[in-house]
Design an enzyme around this catalytic site. Structure first.
Site, PDB file in Angstrom:
ATOM      1  N   CYS A  57       0.427   0.964  -7.109  1.00  0.00           N
ATOM      2  CA  CYS A  57       0.292   2.152  -6.265  1.00  0.00           C
ATOM      3  C   CYS A  57       0.329   3.437  -7.089  1.00  0.00           C
ATOM      4  CB  CYS A  57       1.414   2.206  -5.228  1.00  0.00           C
ATOM      5  SG  CYS A  57       1.659   0.684  -4.308  1.00  0.00           S
ATOM      6  N   ASP A  89       7.880  -1.236  -3.275  1.00  0.00           N
ATOM      7  CA  ASP A  89       8.304  -2.002  -2.108  1.00  0.00           C
ATOM      8  C   ASP A  89       7.805  -3.442  -2.188  1.00  0.00           C
ATOM      9  OD1 ASP A  89       9.298   0.398  -1.332  1.00  0.00           O
ATOM     10  OD2 ASP A  89       8.303   0.462   0.612  1.00  0.00           O
ATOM     11  N   CYS A 130       3.150   4.987  -3.609  1.00  0.00           N
ATOM     12  CA  CYS A 130       3.866   3.992  -2.807  1.00  0.00           C
ATOM     13  C   CYS A 130       4.598   4.650  -1.643  1.00  0.00           C
ATOM     14  CB  CYS A 130       4.819   3.204  -3.706  1.00  0.00           C
ATOM     15  SG  CYS A 130       5.298   1.588  -3.024  1.00  0.00           S
ATOM     16  N   ASP A 131       5.075   3.822  -0.718  1.00  0.00           N
ATOM     17  CA  ASP A 131       5.483   4.275   0.612  1.00  0.00           C
ATOM     18  C   ASP A 131       6.459   5.452   0.643  1.00  0.00           C
ATOM     19  OD1 ASP A 131       4.055   2.004   1.111  1.00  0.00           O
ATOM     20  OD2 ASP A 131       5.626   0.972   2.224  1.00  0.00           O
ATOM     21  N   LYS A 132       7.490   5.431  -0.203  1.00  0.00           N
ATOM     22  CA  LYS A 132       8.545   6.440  -0.094  1.00  0.00           C
ATOM     23  C   LYS A 132       8.226   7.707  -0.872  1.00  0.00           C
ATOM     24  CE  LYS A 132      10.293   3.240   2.280  1.00  0.00           C
ATOM     25  NZ  LYS A 132       9.299   2.231   1.906  1.00  0.00           N
ATOM     26  N   CYS A 202      -1.264  -0.308  -1.189  1.00  0.00           N
ATOM     27  CA  CYS A 202      -1.633  -1.482  -0.387  1.00  0.00           C
ATOM     28  C   CYS A 202      -2.680  -1.106   0.659  1.00  0.00           C
ATOM     29  CB  CYS A 202      -0.401  -2.066   0.269  1.00  0.00           C
ATOM     30  SG  CYS A 202       0.835  -2.624  -0.929  1.00  0.00           S
ATOM     31  N   SER A 479       7.831  -3.648   7.009  1.00  0.00           N
ATOM     32  CA  SER A 479       6.701  -3.166   6.229  1.00  0.00           C
ATOM     33  C   SER A 479       5.574  -2.803   7.181  1.00  0.00           C
ATOM     34  CB  SER A 479       6.240  -4.275   5.277  1.00  0.00           C
ATOM     35  OG  SER A 479       4.934  -4.034   4.828  1.00  0.00           O
TER      36      SER A 479
END
Length: 567
Positions: A57, A89, A130-132, A202, A479
């Protein structure tokens, strides 16, 4: 000797460390990292880079940071790249390491705020993958309230095996299929080898792509940028343009809190619902809003979900990925579609200095969109896929994602687990039966601590063929790749004495997404009796997890760590 002899309004903050004789030592150090006399008159822009080799990511974000710097300096600003952390993650999923994922959002926000204020930057470009990274950067922008633009690192392209697209969730679900004897060793290994073919986040409408789209809808990133793939010329151009845009924001005095209004957050929620986004959007958008001083709650998600149709046939519940949406017109096309239909507040200001209407009224109409983005006349679902449930198990609310589900109701016996690992072992050991309702507790923000995502067990259920016939509830989270009859963010969580803490094996639990109910089928007197005998588990972690557990608020309040902001 260098002296600043005139007031430059565009570098008011940075001049605190660069202007006048007293700041000669400061300037001396800056000269060592590339400043010269002319740079001390320029606005200084921090470029927050979440580059890291630990995850696809973020593995390309160093190149994007350099592009942002190029953009800033092409319009007579001075840029300084600095780093902040990321965790992966996907790589930490299902392990103790996942406890640090949501915690990392706060660490990222704290670190970006710390560097930006310590260096007195006049503006900020932040690049996250990435997500955070994304909500962490937005929380920092809201705290700093200096002219800022966010750049999404971009989606990964799908892999391909045996003529079919595969991605990270394909291999998570393959674990269950392989364990069930439905997938041979060769195919199992090949899916693993082909799932992640390059750099980028992702690929489905998982948390990273959800938050990228939401941030664009908030007006904090450039139009259409959320859907541009990570390894594309469009993404590089996004980043150069963001560097240029932040100088315009400095010139015009336009700051994040001018953009992050209640109507902007409502626009973001509309886009999340239309695209079938991740349940994590509740946590992150509420956290950003509370930091910006905006009154946003799960009730707003509930209200908007009831009126916005789910249009996007995107993974995990659908067929397509973000790269497919990019191919037919991307997020700009989706924004125009929603704008034309009257679902968006068109007067919200954005980082372009223009309104949502001005940004998207001439965007290209989605091509071939009835495959990937359904019409309003024939949506995947007439209402949004994120549903808020309440009941004695969740008086403060919880969330289910019902996209792609044929069955949205279950009453069944509880199978109770004190951790994600216990649950996964039971699934893979064939101890879960159709009709069961799995309870995974002590995985909340305080109880985990860190509120892990339950992708491993939910994917294993799908792989075992139990995705539609088993319910699952947790005070943890999911997720963006999770799908099935699952309910997360159960509040209050077990660690603070929520009723989920005293569910017993075999208790009947009802999940009803249509009636928006989550109930433990016991009497009020029995519930009180059980809770009177309950004691919280001692915190077994030290360091950052202990600090987090002591300061974090509930999931319904965004799991933020500065609770004074709730006032």
């Amino acid at each position: 000797m260098y002296k600043l002899v005139m007031q430059i309004k565009f570098n008011e903050r940075s001049s605190r460390i660069t202007a006048g004789d007293k700041r000669a030592p400061n300037r001396a150090m800056l000269r060592a990292v590339g400043f010269d006399d002319s740079d001390f008159d320029k606005p200084v822009v921090g470029v927050a880079s979440t580059w890291s080799e630990i995850t696809p990511c973020n593995a390309h974000i160093n190149k994007l940071a350099e592009a942002a710097k190029k953009g800033v300096e092409s319009v007579d600003g001075k840029a300084q790249i600095f780093g902040t952390i990321t965790v992966s993650d996907g790589i930490s999923m299902g392990t103790e390491g996942m406890k640090y994922s949501l915690v990392s959002r706060e660490v990222i926000a704290d670190s970006v705020e710390t560097v930006s204020n310590a260096q007195s930057f006049d503006g900020l470009v932040a690049i996250g993958g990435c997500d955070k990274n994304m909500p962490g950067c937005l929380i920092a922008m809201a705290r700093l309230n200096i002219p800022s633009v966010f750049v999404y690192g971009g989606t990964i392209l799908p892999g391909n095996y045996n003529g079919k697209d595969v991605d990270i969730v394909s291999i998570f679900e393959a674990v269950g299929k392989h364990n069930a004897g439905k997938l041979n060793e060769k195919d199992f290994h090949e899916i693993e080898c082909h799932a992640c073919p390059g750099h980028g986040s992702c690929g489905g409408m998982y948390t990273a792509n959800t938050m990228a789209a939401a941030i664009e809808a908030l007006g904090m990133s450039l139009p259409g940028s959320a859907s541009n793939p990570g390894e594309s010329e469009d993404k590089k151009n996004d980043t150069i343009a963001a560097g240029k845009a932040v100088l315009k924001l400095i010139e015009n005095g336009l700051k994040p809190k001018d953009i992050l209004t209640k109507k902007a957050f409502e626009n973001a929620i509309v886009v999340v619902m239309a695209l079938g986004g991740s349940t994590n959007s509740l946590l992150h958008l509420i956290a950003i809003a509370k930091t910006a001083g905006v009154d946003l709650s799960i009730n707003d998600f509930d209200r908007i979900s009831k009126k916005v149709p789910h249009l996007a046939d995107l993974k995990p519940s659908g067929k397509y990925v973000m790269a497919d949406l990019y191919r037919v017109g991307g997020t700009a096309g989706v924004m125009r579609l929603l704008l034309d239909a009257g679902f968006l507040h068109k007067d919200c200001i954005t980082v372009t200095g223009k309104t949502i209407e001005e940004n998207y009224k001439n965007a290209n109409v989605l091509s071939d969109h009835n495959e990937i983005i359904k019409s309003f006349e024939n949506p995947l679902k007439k209402t949004g896929p994120l549903v808020i449930l309440r009941g004695n198990l969740a008086p403060d609310g919880c969330v289910a994602k019902v996209s792609g589900l044929k069955k949205t109701f279950i009453t069944g016996p509880a199978k109770v687990f004190e951790s994600e690992e216990e649950c996964l072992d039971a699934i893979l050991s064939k101890k879960i039966n159709a009709g069961d309702v799995i309870v995974i507790r002590y995985e909340g923000p305080k109880g985990g601590p860190g509120m892990r995502e339950m992708l491993a067990p939910t994917s294993a259920l799908v792989g075992e063929g139990l995705g539609e016939s088993v319910g699952l509830i947790t005070d943890g989270r999911f997720s963006g790749g999770t799908h099935g009859l699952v309910v997360g963010h159960v509040c209050p969580e077990a660690q603070v004495g929520g009723l989920i803490a005293v569910v017993k094996e075999g208790d009947q639990i009802t999940i009803d997404a249509e009636k928006q109910v989550l109930e433990l089928e016991i009497s009020e007197d029995e519930a009180k009796k059980r809770l009177s005998l309950w004691k919280p588990k001692p915190l077994k972690y030290k360091g950052v997890l202990r600090k987090y557990a002591r300061s974090v608020t509930s999931a319904s309040n965004g799991a933020i760590t500065d609770p004074d902001d709730l006032s």
